[in-house]
Design a protein around this motif. Structure first.
Motif, PDB file in Angstrom:
ATOM      1  N   TYR A 143       0.837  -1.208   0.000  1.00 57.84           N
ATOM      2  CA  TYR A 143       0.000   0.000   0.000  1.00 57.84           C
ATOM      3  C   TYR A 143       0.869   1.254   0.000  1.00 57.84           C
ATOM      4  N   PHE A 144       1.891   1.267   0.860  1.00 59.98           N
ATOM      5  CA  PHE A 144       2.760   2.434   0.951  1.00 59.98           C
ATOM      6  C   PHE A 144       3.555   2.636  -0.327  1.00 59.98           C
ATOM      7  N   ALA A 145       3.941   1.550  -0.982  1.00 54.00           N
ATOM      8  CA  ALA A 145       4.659   1.673  -2.245  1.00 54.00           C
ATOM      9  C   ALA A 145       3.782   2.362  -3.287  1.00 54.00           C
ATOM     10  N   ARG A 146       2.489   1.982  -3.310  1.00 53.69           N
ATOM     11  CA  ARG A 146       1.568   2.600  -4.277  1.00 53.69           C
ATOM     12  C   ARG A 146       1.311   4.064  -3.918  1.00 53.69           C
ATOM     13  N   VAL A 147       1.190   4.351  -2.636  1.00 59.00           N
ATOM     14  CA  VAL A 147       0.974   5.736  -2.216  1.00 59.00           C
ATOM     15  C   VAL A 147       2.185   6.590  -2.578  1.00 59.00           C
ATOM     16  N   THR A 148       3.377   6.037  -2.406  1.00 62.72           N
ATOM     17  CA  THR A 148       4.589   6.763  -2.783  1.00 62.72           C
ATOM     18  C   THR A 148       4.582   7.063  -4.274  1.00 62.72           C
ATOM     19  N   ASP A 149       4.234   6.073  -5.089  1.00 62.67           N
ATOM     20  CA  ASP A 149       4.137   6.294  -6.531  1.00 62.67           C
ATOM     21  C   ASP A 149       3.130   7.397  -6.842  1.00 62.67           C
ATOM     22  N   PHE A 150       2.011   7.373  -6.129  1.00 62.63           N
ATOM     23  CA  PHE A 150       0.955   8.366  -6.335  1.00 62.63           C
ATOM     24  C   PHE A 150       1.461   9.770  -6.003  1.00 62.63           C
ATOM     25  N   ILE A 151       2.169   9.899  -4.894  1.00 65.89           N
ATOM     26  CA  ILE A 151       2.687  11.212  -4.492  1.00 65.89           C
ATOM     27  C   ILE A 151       3.674  11.730  -5.530  1.00 65.89           C
ATOM     28  N   ILE A 152       4.609  10.886  -5.932  1.00 61.88           N
ATOM     29  CA  ILE A 152       5.635  11.322  -6.890  1.00 61.88           C
ATOM     30  C   ILE A 152       4.997  11.718  -8.217  1.00 61.88           C
ATOM     31  N   ALA A 153       4.069  10.882  -8.695  1.00 59.99           N
ATOM     32  CA  ALA A 153       3.399  11.201  -9.965  1.00 59.99           C
ATOM     33  C   ALA A 153       2.600  12.494  -9.836  1.00 59.99           C
ATOM     34  N   GLY A 154       1.903  12.653  -8.718  1.00 53.45           N
ATOM     35  CA  GLY A 154       1.122  13.862  -8.503  1.00 53.45           C
ATOM     36  C   GLY A 154       1.983  15.110  -8.431  1.00 53.45           C
ATOM     37  N   LEU A 155       3.122  15.012  -7.763  1.00 48.16           N
ATOM     38  CA  LEU A 155       4.026  16.159  -7.666  1.00 48.16           C
ATOM     39  C   LEU A 155       4.519  16.579  -9.048  1.00 48.16           C
ATOM     40  N   HIS A 156       4.899  15.597  -9.853  1.00 47.88           N
ATOM     41  CA  HIS A 156       5.396  15.927 -11.194  1.00 47.88           C
ATOM     42  C   HIS A 156       4.293  16.544 -12.055  1.00 47.88           C
TER      43      HIS A 156
END
Length: 218
Positions: A191-204
């Motif tokens: 779950y945290f791995a997916r949330v991290t991906d979500f944050i990074i993608a959202g920031l970009h």
């Protein structure tokens, strides 16, 4: 350091260690000062010389552990390969919380305005300082991640709000016990791995969008 000051700090350390032991074994909000004193091997009245209330004790536990976590995150950021600092810091921050659910629970408590209002002024100031230190770390990470976009302060603030919202969600999830009570439990690390991906993608995505269309001033 004088002997009395050394003794005071030593005793305070024993109290904090005793509190963590008790809070790990039973609901932290049900532990009494008498139980804490007994666990630490000191008199009940002595506890109040260090912590005037249970709120002050909770706050100190959060502040001390948060400073430890912050130092570790700074080191992660310093050693991370170019372009990977933000991702690695976020992943490590999630791992810190996952390893210490008590910290997540107490962080939620300490973030409440009513709780903060009951603290002494010096303690409230320490929380403000801590928040500023975390914001400074993530602001630096943002500037490094998007140096080519030359983010405005307004754009950077918007991105920080997004990071904070995601972190608050993760803290709440850990504090509530994860997903074990769901019909189809989810493994937290995945779950945290997916949330991290979500944050990074959202920031970009947001950084690029705000670079193309700066936030208008009212």
């Amino acid at each position: 350091m004088r002997y009395q000051e050394h003794l005071f700090q030593q005793r305070e350390g024993l109290l904090l260690a005793a509190a963590r032991q008790l809070f790990q074994a039973q609901p932290w909000d049900r532990v009494t000062i008498a139980e804490l004193a007994q666990q630490a091997g000191i008199g009940k009245g002595t506890v109040y010389k260090h912590f005037p209330s249970k709120e002050a004790l909770y706050a100190r536990l959060v502040l001390d552990r948060s400073q430890q976590h912050l130092q570790e995150l700074r080191e992660v950021a310093r050693q991370a390969p170019a372009g990977q600092a933000m991702r690695q810091v976020i992943q490590r921050a999630f791992a810190q919380l996952l390893a210490d659910p008590l910290q997540a629970q107490l962080c939620q408590l300490c973030d409440r305005p009513a709780f903060q209002a009951r603290l002494e002024e010096d303690c409230r100031a320490q929380f403000i300082t801590l928040e500023g230190q975390y914001l400074a770390l993530f602001s630096e990470l943002l500037q490094d991640s998007f140096a080519d976009l030359a983010l405005t302060p307004e754009a950077g603030q918007t991105l920080l709000w997004g990071i904070e919202a995601c972190f608050n969600g993760v803290i709440a999830r850990i504090a509530s016990g994860g997903f074990a009570h769901w019909a189809e439990p989810i493994e937290l690390e995945a779950y945290f791995a997916r949330v991290t991906d979500f944050i990074i993608a959202g920031l970009h995505g947001q950084a690029a969008a705000q670079h193309r269309a700066p936030i208008p001033h009212e």
